[in-house]
Design a protein around this motif. Structure first.
Motif, PDB file in Angstrom:
ATOM      1  N   HIS A 104       0.910  -1.731  -0.352  1.00 55.90           N
ATOM      2  CA  HIS A 104       0.144  -0.027   0.365  1.00 55.90           C
ATOM      3  C   HIS A 104       0.959   1.128   0.040  1.00 55.90           C
ATOM      4  CE1 HIS A 104      -3.843  -2.414   1.203  1.00 55.90           C
ATOM      5  NE2 HIS A 104      -3.249  -2.997   0.964  1.00 55.90           N
ATOM      6  N   GLN A 105       0.240   2.145   0.252  1.00 52.19           N
ATOM      7  CA  GLN A 105       0.714   4.060  -0.213  1.00 52.19           C
ATOM      8  C   GLN A 105       1.893   3.653   0.888  1.00 52.19           C
ATOM      9  OE1 GLN A 105      -0.207   6.840  -1.943  1.00 52.19           O
ATOM     10  NE2 GLN A 105       1.924   7.693  -1.277  1.00 52.19           N
ATOM     11  N   LYS A 106       3.124   4.484   0.643  1.00 57.59           N
ATOM     12  CA  LYS A 106       4.279   4.183   1.516  1.00 57.59           C
ATOM     13  C   LYS A 106       4.445   6.022   2.228  1.00 57.59           C
ATOM     14  CE  LYS A 106       7.567   0.814  -0.275  1.00 57.59           C
ATOM     15  NZ  LYS A 106       5.961  -0.214   0.058  1.00 57.59           N
ATOM     16  N   LEU A 107       3.796   5.095   3.797  1.00 56.57           N
ATOM     17  CA  LEU A 107       4.492   6.646   4.425  1.00 56.57           C
ATOM     18  C   LEU A 107       5.325   6.818   5.389  1.00 56.57           C
ATOM     19  CD1 LEU A 107       0.633   6.464   6.120  1.00 56.57           C
ATOM     20  CD2 LEU A 107       1.651   7.749   3.584  1.00 56.57           C
ATOM     21  N   LEU A 108       6.728   6.245   5.228  1.00 58.59           N
ATOM     22  CA  LEU A 108       7.970   6.140   5.932  1.00 58.59           C
ATOM     23  C   LEU A 108       9.068   6.831   4.998  1.00 58.59           C
ATOM     24  CD1 LEU A 108       7.833   4.146   8.399  1.00 58.59           C
ATOM     25  CD2 LEU A 108       8.239   6.803   9.162  1.00 58.59           C
ATOM     26  N   PRO A 109       9.403   7.584   4.934  1.00 59.09           N
ATOM     27  CA  PRO A 109      10.357   7.263   3.659  1.00 59.09           C
ATOM     28  C   PRO A 109      11.693   6.423   2.835  1.00 59.09           C
ATOM     29  CG  PRO A 109      11.326   9.179   4.594  1.00 59.09           C
ATOM     30  CD  PRO A 109      10.631   7.967   5.429  1.00 59.09           C
ATOM     31  N   VAL A 110      11.994   6.079   2.495  1.00 59.68           N
ATOM     32  CA  VAL A 110      13.027   4.623   1.702  1.00 59.68           C
ATOM     33  C   VAL A 110      14.022   5.018   1.661  1.00 59.68           C
ATOM     34  CG1 VAL A 110      14.196   2.736  -0.057  1.00 59.68           C
ATOM     35  CG2 VAL A 110      11.262   4.091  -0.169  1.00 59.68           C
ATOM     36  N   ASP A 111      14.373   5.347   2.372  1.00 58.58           N
ATOM     37  CA  ASP A 111      16.378   5.872   2.833  1.00 58.58           C
ATOM     38  C   ASP A 111      16.117   6.155   4.331  1.00 58.58           C
ATOM     39  OD1 ASP A 111      19.244   7.258   2.725  1.00 58.58           O
ATOM     40  OD2 ASP A 111      17.948   8.717   4.171  1.00 58.58           O
ATOM     41  N   TYR A 113      18.161   7.281   6.912  1.00 51.92           N
ATOM     42  CA  TYR A 113      18.114   8.361   7.325  1.00 51.92           C
ATOM     43  C   TYR A 113      17.008   9.262   7.386  1.00 51.92           C
ATOM     44  CZ  TYR A 113      19.325  12.864   9.324  1.00 51.92           C
ATOM     45  OH  TYR A 113      19.517  13.892   9.930  1.00 51.92           O
ATOM     46  N   ASP A 114      16.577   9.605   6.287  1.00 52.92           N
ATOM     47  CA  ASP A 114      14.927   9.414   6.509  1.00 52.92           C
ATOM     48  C   ASP A 114      13.693   9.234   6.977  1.00 52.92           C
ATOM     49  OD1 ASP A 114      16.301  11.644   4.748  1.00 52.92           O
ATOM     50  OD2 ASP A 114      15.559  10.970   2.686  1.00 52.92           O
ATOM     51  N   ARG A 115      14.235   7.905   7.199  1.00 58.90           N
ATOM     52  CA  ARG A 115      13.257   7.028   7.855  1.00 58.90           C
ATOM     53  C   ARG A 115      13.679   7.512   9.350  1.00 58.90           C
ATOM     54  NH1 ARG A 115      10.862   2.922   5.485  1.00 58.90           N
ATOM     55  NH2 ARG A 115      10.398   1.350   7.410  1.00 58.90           N
ATOM     56  N   ALA A 116      14.133   7.625   9.805  1.00 65.38           N
ATOM     57  CA  ALA A 116      14.996   7.739  10.889  1.00 65.38           C
ATOM     58  C   ALA A 116      14.275   9.247  12.164  1.00 65.38           C
ATOM     59  CB  ALA A 116      16.417   8.097  11.565  1.00 65.38           C
ATOM     60  N   TYR A 117      14.811  10.528  10.451  1.00 65.80           N
ATOM     61  CA  TYR A 117      14.448  10.935  10.974  1.00 65.80           C
ATOM     62  C   TYR A 117      13.126  11.486  11.114  1.00 65.80           C
ATOM     63  CZ  TYR A 117      14.771  16.537  10.075  1.00 65.80           C
ATOM     64  OH  TYR A 117      15.364  17.994   9.941  1.00 65.80           O
ATOM     65  N   SER A 118      12.084  10.851  10.184  1.00 61.65           N
ATOM     66  CA  SER A 118      10.869  11.402  10.427  1.00 61.65           C
ATOM     67  C   SER A 118      10.446  10.115  11.515  1.00 61.65           C
ATOM     68  CB  SER A 118      10.274  10.261   9.462  1.00 61.65           C
ATOM     69  OG  SER A 118       8.573  10.140   9.519  1.00 61.65           O
TER      70      SER A 118
END
Ligand SMILES: N[C@@H](CCC(=O)N[C@@H](CS)C(=O)NCC(=O)O)C(=O)O
Length: 245
Positions: A104-111, A113-118
Motif C-alpha cells: 500500500h501507499q508508503k508513509l515512511l521514506p525509503v532512505d 536516514y530519512d526514516r530515522a528523521y521521520s
C-alpha cells in the motif's frame, strides 16, 4: 462514581460518521477506537491514507467494554486486532500498519536516514508538542494572564521548532517532507485539528502570520485540505463538551 468522561457522546458525528459507517464489515484488521481520541485519529489517518481495509469498533475507554479489556488489559484506545493478535500505543500501531501492508501507499521514506528523521520528529510531537498542548489547555486559573501567556508561548515554541525541522517545500507540497503527506504529518495532525479548542477555553490562540511562521502555516493549510484529515473529524459541539472542565 464513574469516570467524568464516561458520558461522552457515544459515536462519531458529521464527516467522521460517514467514514465509520463505511467500515462496519469484518476485516483482518479491527480498530477499537473512540471518535474523539487524537491518538486513535493517528491510526485512523494512516489506515485511510494507505487505503487498508479495516473494521471500526467504537468503544468508550472511560467505560471499558469486556471486548477491549480482553485484548488490552490497560483498556486504552487505540487498540488494534490483526489476525487475532492485539497491539496498542498509537505510534507502534502506525508503524505496524506501515510494515504489515507493504504493497500500500508508503508513509515512511525509503532512505534509512530519512526514516530515522521521520521517527525523530514524530517522537518530538509525542513528547514535546502534545504535553505542551495539554499544559496550556489545562492551565488554571485563566485569570492568571501572565501564567497563561507563558504556557501559550511554550506551546507555540514547540510548534515553531517542529516547523523549522520541515524540509524545503517541493513540487508545490507543503507537508513535512515535501509533496505528499507522510507518517510524521499524520502523527501531528490530530492536534492541529484541535487548536480551536484552545481558542474556546483559553482565549484567542493564533499562530502569527509572519515570515517566521510561513512554513507552519503552509503545512497547516496543506493538511487541512487533505481528505482523510477532514473526513475523520466529528462535529464541533460534542468535541467542545468533551474538553469542558
Ligand atoms: N500513549 C497512548 C495514549 C492513548 C490514550 O491516552 N487514549 C485515551 C483516549 S484519548 C484512553 O484510552 N484513555 C482511557 C484511560 O485513560 O483509561 C497512545 O499513543 O496510544
Amino acid at each position: 462514581m464513574g469516570h467524568p468522561d464516561a458520558d461522552v457522546h457515544p459515536v462519531a458525528t458529521g464527516a467522521a460518521k460517514t467514514v465509520v459507517d463505511r467500515h462496519q464489515e469484518d476485516q483482518d484488521l479491527i480498530l477499537y477506537g473512540s471518535w474523539f481520541c487524537p491518538f486513535v485519529q493517528r491510526v485512523w489517518l494512516v489506515l485511510e491514507e494507505k487505503k487498508v481495509p479495516y473494521k471500526w469498533v467504537e468503544v468508550n475507554p472511560y467505560n471499558k467494554p469486556d471486548s477491549l479489556m480482553k485484548i488490552n488489559p490497560r483498556g486504552l484506545v487505540p487498540t488494534v486486532e490483526h489476525d487475532g493478535k492485539a497491539l496498542y500505543e498509537s505510534s507502534v500501531i502506525c508503524e505496524f500498519i506501515e510494515d504489515a501492508y507493504p504493497d500500500h501507499q508508503k508513509l515512511l521514506p525509503v532512505d534509512a536516514y530519512d526514516r530515522a528523521y521521520s521517527r525523530l520528529w514524530s517522537d518530538f510531537v509525542s513528547t514535546r508538542i502534545v504535553p505542551a498542548f495539554h499544559r496550556y489547555l489545562q492551565f488554571l486559573p485563566v485569570t492568571d494572564l501572565p501564567g497563561l501567556e507563558e504556557k501559550r508561548q511554550e506551546f507555540l515554541d514547540t510548534l515553531l521548532t517542529f516547523s523549522r525541522a520541515m524540509r524545503e517545500p517541493k513540487e508545490g507540497g507543503f507537508f513535512f517532507g515535501g509533496s505528499s503527506p507522510m507518517m510524521v504529518d499524520l502523527i501531528a495532525a490530530p492536534w492541529l485539528q484541535r487548536l480551536w479548542v484552545l481558542d474556546e477555553y483559553k482565549g484567542p490562540f493564533f499562530v502569527p502570520l509572519t515570515t517566521e511562521w510561513k512554513r507552519w502555516n503552509d503545512w497547516a493549510n496543506s493538511l487541512s485540505d487533505l481528505k482523510s484529515y477532514y473526513e475523520t473529524e466529528s462535529d464541533k459541539e460534542p468535541t467542545r463538551k468533551l474538553y469542558k472542565r
